[in-house]
Design a protein around this motif. Sequence first.
Motif, PDB file in Angstrom:
ATOM      1  N   LYS A  28       0.823  -1.215   0.000  1.00 39.74           N
ATOM      2  CA  LYS A  28       0.000   0.000   0.000  1.00 39.74           C
ATOM      3  C   LYS A  28       0.856   1.264   0.000  1.00 39.74           C
ATOM      4  N   HIS A  29       1.926   1.236   0.766  1.00 34.79           N
ATOM      5  CA  HIS A  29       2.821   2.393   0.842  1.00 34.79           C
ATOM      6  C   HIS A  29       3.418   2.716  -0.532  1.00 34.79           C
ATOM      7  N   HIS A  30       3.856   1.689  -1.246  1.00 35.41           N
ATOM      8  CA  HIS A  30       4.461   1.910  -2.565  1.00 35.41           C
ATOM      9  C   HIS A  30       3.422   2.314  -3.601  1.00 35.41           C
ATOM     10  N   LEU A  31       2.228   1.739  -3.522  1.00 35.58           N
ATOM     11  CA  LEU A  31       1.173   2.136  -4.460  1.00 35.58           C
ATOM     12  C   LEU A  31       0.761   3.585  -4.239  1.00 35.58           C
ATOM     13  N   GLN A  32       0.726   3.990  -2.993  1.00 39.51           N
ATOM     14  CA  GLN A  32       0.391   5.378  -2.675  1.00 39.51           C
ATOM     15  C   GLN A  32       1.423   6.322  -3.281  1.00 39.51           C
ATOM     16  N   ALA A  33       2.700   5.959  -3.195  1.00 37.51           N
ATOM     17  CA  ALA A  33       3.756   6.794  -3.765  1.00 37.51           C
ATOM     18  C   ALA A  33       3.625   6.865  -5.286  1.00 37.51           C
ATOM     19  N   CYS A  34       3.249   5.753  -5.916  1.00 39.33           N
ATOM     20  CA  CYS A  34       3.031   5.770  -7.371  1.00 39.33           C
ATOM     21  C   CYS A  34       1.908   6.728  -7.743  1.00 39.33           C
ATOM     22  N   ALA A  35       0.795   6.623  -7.036  1.00 34.76           N
ATOM     23  CA  ALA A  35      -0.383   7.426  -7.368  1.00 34.76           C
ATOM     24  C   ALA A  35      -0.143   8.910  -7.149  1.00 34.76           C
ATOM     25  N   GLU A  36       0.737   9.252  -6.215  1.00 33.80           N
ATOM     26  CA  GLU A  36       0.991  10.662  -5.931  1.00 33.80           C
ATOM     27  C   GLU A  36       1.740  11.370  -7.052  1.00 33.80           C
ATOM     28  N   GLN A  37       2.219  10.627  -8.041  1.00 33.11           N
ATOM     29  CA  GLN A  37       2.861  11.243  -9.191  1.00 33.11           C
ATOM     30  C   GLN A  37       1.848  12.008 -10.036  1.00 33.11           C
ATOM     31  N   ASP A  38       0.585  11.625  -9.966  1.00 31.71           N
ATOM     32  CA  ASP A  38      -0.454  12.258 -10.785  1.00 31.71           C
ATOM     33  C   ASP A  38      -1.787  12.018 -10.102  1.00 31.71           C
ATOM     34  N   ALA A  39      -2.537  13.084  -9.836  1.00 32.93           N
ATOM     35  CA  ALA A  39      -3.817  12.955  -9.142  1.00 32.93           C
ATOM     36  C   ALA A  39      -4.818  12.143  -9.950  1.00 32.93           C
ATOM     37  N   GLY A  40      -4.591  12.029 -11.264  1.00 32.97           N
ATOM     38  CA  GLY A  40      -5.524  11.299 -12.111  1.00 32.97           C
ATOM     39  C   GLY A  40      -5.311   9.803 -12.127  1.00 32.97           C
ATOM     40  N   LEU A  41      -4.201   9.330 -11.549  1.00 34.49           N
ATOM     41  CA  LEU A  41      -3.935   7.894 -11.546  1.00 34.49           C
ATOM     42  C   LEU A  41      -4.867   7.182 -10.565  1.00 34.49           C
ATOM     43  N   LEU A  42      -5.216   5.962 -10.906  1.00 29.80           N
ATOM     44  CA  LEU A  42      -6.120   5.178 -10.080  1.00 29.80           C
ATOM     45  C   LEU A  42      -5.477   4.903  -8.716  1.00 29.80           C
ATOM     46  N   ARG A  43      -6.205   5.215  -7.641  1.00 29.81           N
ATOM     47  CA  ARG A  43      -5.670   5.065  -6.292  1.00 29.81           C
ATOM     48  C   ARG A  43      -5.982   3.667  -5.750  1.00 29.81           C
ATOM     49  N   TRP A  44      -5.185   2.695  -6.184  1.00 29.53           N
ATOM     50  CA  TRP A  44      -5.380   1.313  -5.736  1.00 29.53           C
ATOM     51  C   TRP A  44      -5.140   1.169  -4.239  1.00 29.53           C
ATOM     52  N   ASP A  45      -4.258   1.982  -3.670  1.00 28.05           N
ATOM     53  CA  ASP A  45      -3.939   1.841  -2.252  1.00 28.05           C
ATOM     54  C   ASP A  45      -5.170   2.012  -1.372  1.00 28.05           C
ATOM     55  N   SER A  46      -6.110   2.858  -1.810  1.00 30.37           N
ATOM     56  CA  SER A  46      -7.318   3.098  -1.017  1.00 30.37           C
ATOM     57  C   SER A  46      -8.297   1.928  -1.096  1.00 30.37           C
ATOM     58  N   MET A  47      -8.081   1.011  -2.038  1.00 28.35           N
ATOM     59  CA  MET A  47      -8.995  -0.123  -2.215  1.00 28.35           C
ATOM     60  C   MET A  47      -8.543  -1.375  -1.464  1.00 28.35           C
ATOM     61  N   LEU A  48      -7.322  -1.357  -0.931  1.00 32.42           N
ATOM     62  CA  LEU A  48      -6.788  -2.549  -0.267  1.00 32.42           C
ATOM     63  C   LEU A  48      -7.168  -2.511   1.212  1.00 32.42           C
ATOM     64  N   ARG A  49      -8.193  -3.267   1.556  1.00 31.90           N
ATOM     65  CA  ARG A  49      -8.686  -3.288   2.923  1.00 31.90           C
ATOM     66  C   ARG A  49      -8.163  -4.530   3.647  1.00 31.90           C
TER      67      ARG A  49
END
Length: 419
Positions: A28-49
């Motif tokens: 989740k930490h790494h996916l969050q860093a990926c998504a922060e490169q662009d606000a339009g990228l899909l935020r997978w980190d928020s879906m991992l419960r």
Amino acid sequence: MFKFVQPSEMKNDFVYTLMVKRRMEKLKHHLQACAEQDAGLLRWDSMLREEHYRMLLHPVLVNWMDTRLFPAFQGGIPEKPVSERLLEEFARLVLIPLWRHEDGPDAAVLRTDAEGVVYFPGCATAVDLGVEAKHMRVTFAKTGDTVWIAAGERRCEVGFSELTGEKKTDASILRRLGFYEHGGIQFGGSDPLVEVFLERELPEIIQSYGKEKPSFPAIRSVPLADIWYYEKAMDLIKTVWPQMYREASAHVRTVYLLDTQEIGALTHNLFQGAIFMSHRSDLMWTTENLIHEFGHARLDQLFELDDLLLNGPDERYPSPWREDLRPLKGVLHGLFVFVRIGLWYELVEAAVPHADISSRRQRVLAQIGQALDILSQHARWTAFGEQLFSELSEQYDRLVSAAAASNPTSSPEGEIAAG
């Protein structure tokens, strides 16, 4: 006190639960860093419960994390094009299980492989768009039980239960994969990341042992005639050692079958939760090798939580199971799994008498005794490791006493002297 050698009932297994949570939180930490490169990228980190962590942590996802995602961050947060590619790769690995639990995005873009196919880990079907669609970006969208697939000008729709293989389908783009499943463990199948491992990495590992570089063709579809061996082996384990069956069913996801005589079976930390095993038309061989590799999978979980040994990998010592000198981690792996094999022989001999079990058990006990001596002399333990070693020693003493009582004319010490 929690016991590590006896199989876990998995009702409240802190080892597996903590290992999975650590893995997924790091993801989740790494996916969050990926998504922060662009606000339009899909935020997978928020879906991992957290309630879905065990379901999502497939061996193919573990491999992708260790060989694709984490290395991309070695020089810092990757550039936007790399982050986009990583998130696109990730979608293939988690989309189906998230959708199965009514979670995840409404739509995602995935890319086909060199043959125009999209494989989903653990899914009994693949989407085959043909070689003309190789490396194509394909949009998958789900509405209710309908999945819409858009590839270039091509538009298709299939039922979600058809896509997962839970329902038969006539859809021409869906290819049924020949898995056999028992207790949640799949036998057979493959994946693009598995193919890379079998074609490149595993042959190099075997070659590093001083052997000729072999090939490892996968048995992707299990023939009906061969399903018998895996069904009977798993049934035997379930009947004779139900605790082992429950532990394995909870943390081993896939047994990838290989058409080779180069190896018997192995696990690898790059595919945690998977076993690679050659097919042999031998029920007792198959059963013992499953028990053996279930043990390696369990010990790998312990190593995720603690070093167990303070000895470095460059320290090499004899091993009862190998001709070459081994790091003590390898000796400990052998000790752990063969103590479990000793426990298996004790149970199966009482339930299903077999002519070879008694002599095989004596040979295994001799090897266990040698491994205990090697580790006693050279190992430097963590507190956790010392507890594990003490338990292994106690189990060995009990197994030797039980074997002597059942067969007073034979002893593991005699086998060591003779061998």
